[in-house]
Design a protein around this motif. Structure first.
Motif, mmCIF file in Angstrom:
data_model
loop_
_atom_site.group_PDB
_atom_site.id
_atom_site.type_symbol
_atom_site.label_atom_id
_atom_site.label_comp_id
_atom_site.label_asym_id
_atom_site.label_seq_id
_atom_site.Cartn_x
_atom_site.Cartn_y
_atom_site.Cartn_z
ATOM 1 N N ILE A 70 -18.690 13.409 -2.444
ATOM 2 C CA ILE A 70 -18.013 12.295 -3.125
ATOM 3 C C ILE A 70 -18.780 11.956 -4.403
ATOM 4 N N GLU A 74 -17.152 12.457 -8.064
ATOM 5 C CA GLU A 74 -16.938 11.340 -8.994
ATOM 6 C C GLU A 74 -17.366 11.733 -10.403
ATOM 7 N N PHE A 77 -14.689 14.229 -11.707
ATOM 8 C CA PHE A 77 -13.402 13.552 -11.953
ATOM 9 C C PHE A 77 -13.466 12.773 -13.271
ATOM 10 N N GLU A 78 -14.600 12.106 -13.476
ATOM 11 C CA GLU A 78 -14.724 11.277 -14.685
ATOM 12 C C GLU A 78 -14.719 12.111 -15.961
ATOM 13 N N ILE B 85 -13.488 7.750 -2.955
ATOM 14 C CA ILE B 85 -13.795 7.795 -4.391
ATOM 15 C C ILE B 85 -13.587 6.393 -4.975
ATOM 16 N N ALA B 86 -14.532 5.948 -5.795
ATOM 17 C CA ALA B 86 -14.471 4.583 -6.330
ATOM 18 C C ALA B 86 -13.278 4.394 -7.279
ATOM 19 N N LYS B 88 -13.210 2.754 -9.970
ATOM 20 C CA LYS B 88 -13.709 2.939 -11.343
ATOM 21 C C LYS B 88 -13.603 4.426 -11.749
ATOM 22 N N THR B 89 -13.969 5.318 -10.825
ATOM 23 C CA THR B 89 -13.892 6.760 -11.101
ATOM 24 C C THR B 89 -12.448 7.195 -11.307
ATOM 25 N N ARG B 92 -11.360 6.071 -14.717
ATOM 26 C CA ARG B 92 -12.020 6.856 -15.778
ATOM 27 C C ARG B 92 -11.430 8.270 -15.846
#
Lengths: 291, 130
Positions: A70, A74, A77-78, B85-86, B88-89, B92
């Motif tokens: 995870i 993240e 993904f960003e 998954i957050a 915020k992510t 973004r």
């Protein structure tokens, strides 16, 4: 032969997020999807005499892997990348092959086993088996900390070892597509000492010239794509000379066509790609023959 | 028959949890194990609501959400994101995809980070379906 989707196989100890980050330069060559794979070997949770199947242990291992993935996902993904994940209980090679097929991935990245002598024999056969069964290229990655060299961008300066097999010629096509990632490539062929036994100085020089000419033709393929390419002929034991060439030309990776030998032959007699994948300090990319 | 709710999640335990909550509240649950399978079911079964995970094999919830919100016939389907998954992510990531030439899409109205209590999920579903 684009690398759009990469399967990143890790047990965490041998291959971490820093290794993955060093591969993200492949985004210039259309990489946009990373799939994480963690295989929990069956013997860690099953077949324990008196204890049966260790369900709680499986949950613990799954959740530990999930939390790491995870965190990594993240980050990707960003950056606008696509990410997938497989955490499965089973046998390493079968599960990796299954995931590669399901995902239709273009490259498998796996760490090198570094264990005790007996364990290594067992674990190394996983790599051999994977190389034999995979229909797509496999990159055997070497953790930065375990090598004496610093490799921040493995695809930047590859050393392509050619043995004129269909697989090694296929490697040329594969690397050609990575022209936006590769800055310089060294193409080598190792002439075995046996081939030169009893040859006169003239014959040796003729052999070198012929080989050099063929390598130059391959270099032209890369130069046409805008990649600086140099040809080199070495003489001696293939494994030693390829390693030497990588060092002399400060390569960031060794690329070879993987042989079509059967698993039994490779396990007992060995093969150059297998030995380099397991023993070299350099990340090793193996391109399979067309299956 | 209650309103149809599609649960898209690769984790069978999470699907079981969501399906149980849905059945207890009189909804009709449907299940899919990844984004690709989910999209196929959305087109075939036309659910009233989707409970969507993010990190999955084949296709992530981020891409599926984007596909839904950019498809004229599907953009009004209601979505609850339920993920480790957050938020915020997620936002973004959508921003990055928009910057890479994609369309700007609306933020999910309800974003729940795993794990959730059954009551919390039930309440979120009720907000959409009553």
């Amino acid at each position: 032969m684009d690398i759009k989707k990469l399967l990143f196989v890790t047990k965490f100890e041998e291959l971490g997020f820093d290794a993955l980050q060093s591969l993200l330069s492949l985004r210039k060559a259309s990489l946009n999807h990373v799939v994480f794979v963690n295989v929990i070997e069956r013997d860690r949770v099953a077949m324990h005499r008196g204890a049966g199947y260790l369900k709680e242990e499986e949950i613990r291992l799954r959740e530990t892997a999930n939390i790491r993935f995870i965190d990594w996902a993240e980050d990707l993904f960003e950056q606008g990348m696509e990410v997938g994940v497989y955490i499965v209980v089973g046998s390493m090679v079968s599960e990796v092959i299954k995931a590669a097929q399901k995902e239709e991935s273009d490259l498998i990245v796996i760490g090198r086993p570094h264990k005790g002598v007996l364990e290594q024999l067992y674990a190394a056969s996983d790599i051999t088996e994977l190389l034999r069964r995979a229909a797509i290229p496999v990159l055997v990655y070497k953790q930065l900390s375990e090598t004496a060299i610093s490799i921040e961008k493995p695809f930047e300066k590859p050393l392509l070892a050619i043995d004129w097999s269909p697989a090694s010629l296929r490697a040329v096509e594969y690397l050609k597509v990575l022209k936006d990632v590769i800055t310089e490539i060294h193409v080598i062929h190792v002439v075995g000492e046996k081939e030169l036994k009893g040859a006169s100085a003239m014959e040796v020089q003729r052999k070198r010239k012929e080989t050099r000419k063929k390598l130059d033709d391959i270099c032209d393929v890369f130069e046409t794509e805008g990649v600086k390419a140099d040809a080199h002929v070495y003489i001696g034991n293939a494994e030693d000379e390829i390693e030497r060439a990588a060092r002399e030309h400060q390569a960031s990776m060794i690329v070879l066509g993987s042989s079509g030998k059967t698993a039994w032959v490779e396990r007992w007699l060995g093969s150059t790609p297998q030995s380099i994948a397991e023993d070299s300090i350099y990340p090793t990319l193996l391109i399979p023959f067309e299956k | 028959m209650g309103k149809k709710v599609l649960v898209v999640d690769d984790d069978p335990d999470v699907r079981l949890f969501s399906v149980t909550v849905l059945e207890e509240h009189g909804y009709t649950p449907l299940e899919a194990a990844n984004g690709e399978e989910g999209l196929k079911m959305i087109k075939e079964k036309k659910p009233d609501l989707i409970i969507l995970d993010v990190l999955m094999p084949r296709q992530s919830g981020i891409r599926l959400y984007r596909e839904l919100k950019t498809d004229k016939s599907l953009k009004n389907v209601k979505v609850i994101i339920l993920s480790g998954i957050a938020r915020k992510t997620f936002l973004r990531s959508q921003k990055a995809l928009t910057e890479f030439g994609g369309k700007e899409i609306p933020e999910p109205e309800i974003y729940l980070e795993k794990p959730v209590e059954p009551e919390e999920l039930a309440e979120a579903i009720k907000k959409f379906l009553g």
